[in-house]
Design a protein around this motif. Structure first.
Motif, PDB file in Angstrom:
ATOM      1  N   ASP A 287       1.096  -1.574   0.372  1.00 58.70           N
ATOM      2  CA  ASP A 287      -0.156   0.274  -0.395  1.00 58.70           C
ATOM      3  C   ASP A 287       0.454   1.170  -0.115  1.00 58.70           C
ATOM      4  N   GLU A 288       1.727   1.192   0.864  1.00 58.66           N
ATOM      5  CA  GLU A 288       3.311   2.676   0.714  1.00 58.66           C
ATOM      6  C   GLU A 288       3.542   2.554  -0.333  1.00 58.66           C
ATOM      7  N   ALA A 289       3.906   1.259  -0.620  1.00 58.25           N
ATOM      8  CA  ALA A 289       5.192   1.325  -1.795  1.00 58.25           C
ATOM      9  C   ALA A 289       4.487   0.685  -3.096  1.00 58.25           C
ATOM     10  N   PRO A 290       3.306   1.447  -3.660  1.00 55.72           N
ATOM     11  CA  PRO A 290       2.791   0.612  -5.292  1.00 55.72           C
ATOM     12  C   PRO A 290       3.036  -0.118  -6.690  1.00 55.72           C
ATOM     13  N   GLY A 291       4.617   0.955  -6.460  1.00 52.65           N
ATOM     14  CA  GLY A 291       5.232   0.908  -8.098  1.00 52.65           C
ATOM     15  C   GLY A 291       6.301   0.388  -7.532  1.00 52.65           C
ATOM     16  N   ALA A 292       6.540  -0.494  -6.223  1.00 60.50           N
ATOM     17  CA  ALA A 292       8.027  -1.474  -5.941  1.00 60.50           C
ATOM     18  C   ALA A 292       7.610  -2.935  -6.204  1.00 60.50           C
ATOM     19  N   THR A 293       8.985  -3.775  -6.182  1.00 59.38           N
ATOM     20  CA  THR A 293       9.041  -4.922  -6.616  1.00 59.38           C
ATOM     21  C   THR A 293       8.830  -5.032  -5.925  1.00 59.38           C
ATOM     22  N   LEU A 294       8.514  -6.572  -4.950  1.00 58.91           N
ATOM     23  CA  LEU A 294       8.302  -7.126  -3.888  1.00 58.91           C
ATOM     24  C   LEU A 294       8.660  -8.332  -3.966  1.00 58.91           C
ATOM     25  N   THR A 295       9.516  -8.996  -3.061  1.00 61.50           N
ATOM     26  CA  THR A 295      10.001  -9.921  -2.824  1.00 61.50           C
ATOM     27  C   THR A 295       9.411 -10.442  -1.217  1.00 61.50           C
ATOM     28  N   VAL A 296       9.869 -11.505  -1.222  1.00 55.50           N
ATOM     29  CA  VAL A 296       9.920 -12.058   0.627  1.00 55.50           C
ATOM     30  C   VAL A 296      10.327 -13.528   0.830  1.00 55.50           C
ATOM     31  N   ASP A 297      10.713 -13.345   2.335  1.00 55.60           N
ATOM     32  CA  ASP A 297      11.248 -14.119   2.943  1.00 55.60           C
ATOM     33  C   ASP A 297      11.061 -14.789   3.634  1.00 55.60           C
ATOM     34  N   ALA A 298      10.829 -15.905   4.106  1.00 57.61           N
ATOM     35  CA  ALA A 298      10.844 -16.647   5.031  1.00 57.61           C
ATOM     36  C   ALA A 298      11.865 -17.461   5.985  1.00 57.61           C
ATOM     37  N   ASN A 299      13.095 -16.797   5.857  1.00 60.69           N
ATOM     38  CA  ASN A 299      14.246 -17.785   6.502  1.00 60.69           C
ATOM     39  C   ASN A 299      13.699 -18.980   6.801  1.00 60.69           C
ATOM     40  N   GLN A 300      12.876 -19.882   6.385  1.00 58.06           N
ATOM     41  CA  GLN A 300      12.958 -21.038   6.546  1.00 58.06           C
ATOM     42  C   GLN A 300      11.552 -21.491   7.659  1.00 58.06           C
ATOM     43  N   GLY A 301      10.723 -20.534   8.342  1.00 57.95           N
ATOM     44  CA  GLY A 301       9.208 -20.132   8.674  1.00 57.95           C
ATOM     45  C   GLY A 301       8.021 -20.820   9.010  1.00 57.95           C
ATOM     46  N   TRP A 302       7.722 -21.108   7.450  1.00 58.08           N
ATOM     47  CA  TRP A 302       6.804 -22.098   7.025  1.00 58.08           C
ATOM     48  C   TRP A 302       7.364 -23.573   6.920  1.00 58.08           C
ATOM     49  N   THR A 303       5.780 -24.550   6.330  1.00 57.75           N
ATOM     50  CA  THR A 303       5.370 -25.611   5.507  1.00 57.75           C
ATOM     51  C   THR A 303       5.265 -24.950   4.434  1.00 57.75           C
ATOM     52  N   PRO A 304       5.643 -26.474   3.613  1.00 62.44           N
ATOM     53  CA  PRO A 304       4.656 -26.469   2.146  1.00 62.44           C
ATOM     54  C   PRO A 304       3.548 -25.966   2.358  1.00 62.44           C
ATOM     55  N   LYS A 305       2.508 -26.234   2.687  1.00 59.57           N
ATOM     56  CA  LYS A 305       1.234 -25.675   2.579  1.00 59.57           C
ATOM     57  C   LYS A 305       1.102 -24.041   3.220  1.00 59.57           C
ATOM     58  N   GLU A 306       1.810 -23.471   4.299  1.00 59.62           N
ATOM     59  CA  GLU A 306       2.140 -22.663   5.137  1.00 59.62           C
ATOM     60  C   GLU A 306       2.143 -20.918   3.899  1.00 59.62           C
ATOM     61  N   SER A 307       3.343 -21.464   3.031  1.00 57.06           N
ATOM     62  CA  SER A 307       3.218 -20.923   1.623  1.00 57.06           C
ATOM     63  C   SER A 307       2.788 -20.755   0.767  1.00 57.06           C
ATOM     64  N   ALA A 308       2.089 -22.294   0.332  1.00 55.47           N
ATOM     65  CA  ALA A 308       0.998 -21.810  -0.832  1.00 55.47           C
ATOM     66  C   ALA A 308      -0.624 -20.698  -0.540  1.00 55.47           C
ATOM     67  N   ARG A 309      -0.648 -21.240   1.450  1.00 53.07           N
ATOM     68  CA  ARG A 309      -1.772 -20.297   2.028  1.00 53.07           C
ATOM     69  C   ARG A 309      -1.056 -18.715   1.736  1.00 53.07           C
ATOM     70  N   PHE A 310      -0.094 -18.625   2.108  1.00 49.72           N
ATOM     71  CA  PHE A 310       0.332 -17.145   2.226  1.00 49.72           C
ATOM     72  C   PHE A 310       0.080 -16.672   0.809  1.00 49.72           C
ATOM     73  N   VAL A 311       1.143 -17.742  -0.019  1.00 45.68           N
ATOM     74  CA  VAL A 311       0.945 -16.692  -1.569  1.00 45.68           C
ATOM     75  C   VAL A 311      -0.731 -16.622  -2.117  1.00 45.68           C
ATOM     76  N   ASP A 312      -0.833 -17.414  -1.702  1.00 49.89           N
ATOM     77  CA  ASP A 312      -2.727 -17.883  -2.025  1.00 49.89           C
ATOM     78  C   ASP A 312      -3.644 -15.969  -1.398  1.00 49.89           C
ATOM     79  N   ARG A 313      -3.431 -16.027  -0.449  1.00 55.57           N
ATOM     80  CA  ARG A 313      -3.949 -14.637   0.851  1.00 55.57           C
ATOM     81  C   ARG A 313      -3.907 -13.567   0.124  1.00 55.57           C
ATOM     82  N   LEU A 314      -1.993 -13.614  -0.150  1.00 59.95           N
ATOM     83  CA  LEU A 314      -2.087 -11.936  -1.045  1.00 59.95           C
ATOM     84  C   LEU A 314      -2.278 -11.975  -2.075  1.00 59.95           C
TER      85      LEU A 314
END
Length: 352
Positions: free
Chosen positions: A178-205
């Motif tokens: 919202d605050e950087a609408p033109g920016a390229t965004l990446t995310v780094d989970a640093n090993q924090g999720w499971t495969p299912k949580e990763s998929a849920r995160f991307v779906d909700r985004l």
């Protein structure tokens, strides 16, 4: 051309604000500086940021290792840098930060003897490198504030730390978008999720209308099979970071088709190891990202020389010293990293 002496010192650098990731929070960069002086009185310098959560090294262990490794190379020629780096890596397996700092100092001294930019030794002319900026784990309002500030400072690419509760992570990334609408965004989970949580995160985004370009190390480092499953499930590229320390790791990741992107960090692989990993990635049609720890300008500019020297990096995340309150050199806030010589371009006297 022979190495007259190696000296090792702690290097303490306060952070601009606490830096939290899924693996923990840092309030200061507790680094190690290594100096290599040749018989011609030329000095090269390297630094590292040992992190027990990532490399398994404490600062005390890194200091002791760098000093012991220095004893191995005193009296040797800096022109034999490949042999020297191989020797210290074999002698001190797993002590990747400490050996990186010494490797950098050796290469810096070699290049300074020849008045040569490090990038040219690696195969490319020096040229400024553009980095993203990382926003650590924090409340959404604070993440938005940091994103807005980054935009005013000229950053057009932002990396957001995630890997905690999926709902909290989504809200943080939405606030940044919202605050950087033109920016390229990446995310780094640093090993924090499971495969299912990763998929849920991307779906909700996606449901919130936010697009990201990359998910970095979503699952534990030793779960290469889980990383491969995550890559199969996600509609965005997946990068291997903590799963990738060595060229042997890169070969395994290719064989198991576990990553779209390899995150190369010199604090894990060193400079010459990074060259081998980059070659494997290119042969396997895997994209490259360069990352960092909380190094000073010494380590960051060494990595920037790697980018200029090798070429072909799709993502550049070399903002470690941007997170410091004070650095070893004066610098302006912003995405541009100068790449100059000789060596990595940072005067060793500024580190002492």
């Amino acid at each position: 051309m022979r190495i007259e002496r190696v000296s090792v010192e702690p290097l303490d650098l306060p952070l601009r604000e606490p830096f939290e990731i899924a693996l923990g929070t840092q309030h200061a960069a507790e680094n190690v500086a290594v100096f290599v002086e040749t018989e011609n009185c030329v000095v090269g310098v390297g630094d590292c940021n040992p992190d027990p959560h990532v490399t398994g090294e404490t600062r005390e262990a890194a200091l002791a290792t760098a000093r012991a490794a220095g004893d191995l190379v005193e009296g040797e020629s800096v022109a034999d840098y490949r042999t020297l780096v191989s020797r210290i890596r074999r002698t001190f397996p797993g002590m990747v930060s400490a050996t990186f700092a010494l490797e950098t100092a050796i290469l810096d001294a070699y290049c300074r003897e020849r008045e040569l930019p490090l990038s040219e030794l690696l195969g490319g002319a020096p040229g400024a490198v553009q980095t993203d900026l990382t926003i650590g784990i924090c409340e959404p309002d604070e993440a938005g504030r940091r994103a807005a500030r980054a935009v005013t400072e000229g950053f057009s690419a932002l990396k957001v730390k995630v890997g905690t509760d999926v709902h909290r992570d989504v809200e943080r990334v939405v606030a940044v978008a919202d605050e950087a609408p033109g920016a390229t965004l990446t995310v780094d989970a640093n090993q924090g999720w499971t495969p299912k949580e990763s998929a849920r995160f991307v779906d909700r985004l996606g449901e919130r209308g936010v697009t990201i370009d990359l998910v970095e190390q979503p699952v534990p480092a030793d779960d290469v099979a889980g990383l491969a499953r995550t890559r199969d499930r996600l509609p965005v590229p997946v990068a291997a970071d903590e799963s990738l320390f060595s060229p042997a790791d890169a070969v395994r990741l290719v064989r198991e088709e576990a990553a779209d992107v390899f995150t190369v960090k010199l604090g894990k692989s060193g400079v010459l190891g990074a060259a081998d990993i980059a070659g494997i990635a290119r042969a396997a049609n895997v994209d490259l990202m360069v990352g960092c720890m909380l190094e000073s300008a010494v380590g960051i500019r060494t990595s920037a020389h790697v980018v200029s020297g090798f070429g072909g990096f799709s993502h550049v995340d070399l903002d470690g010293n941007q997170l410091l309150e004070t650095d070893v050199v004066e610098r302006d806030r912003g995405p541009e990293i100068p790449v100059t010589g000789p060596g990595h371009g940072v005067d060793p006297a500024s580190v002492q």
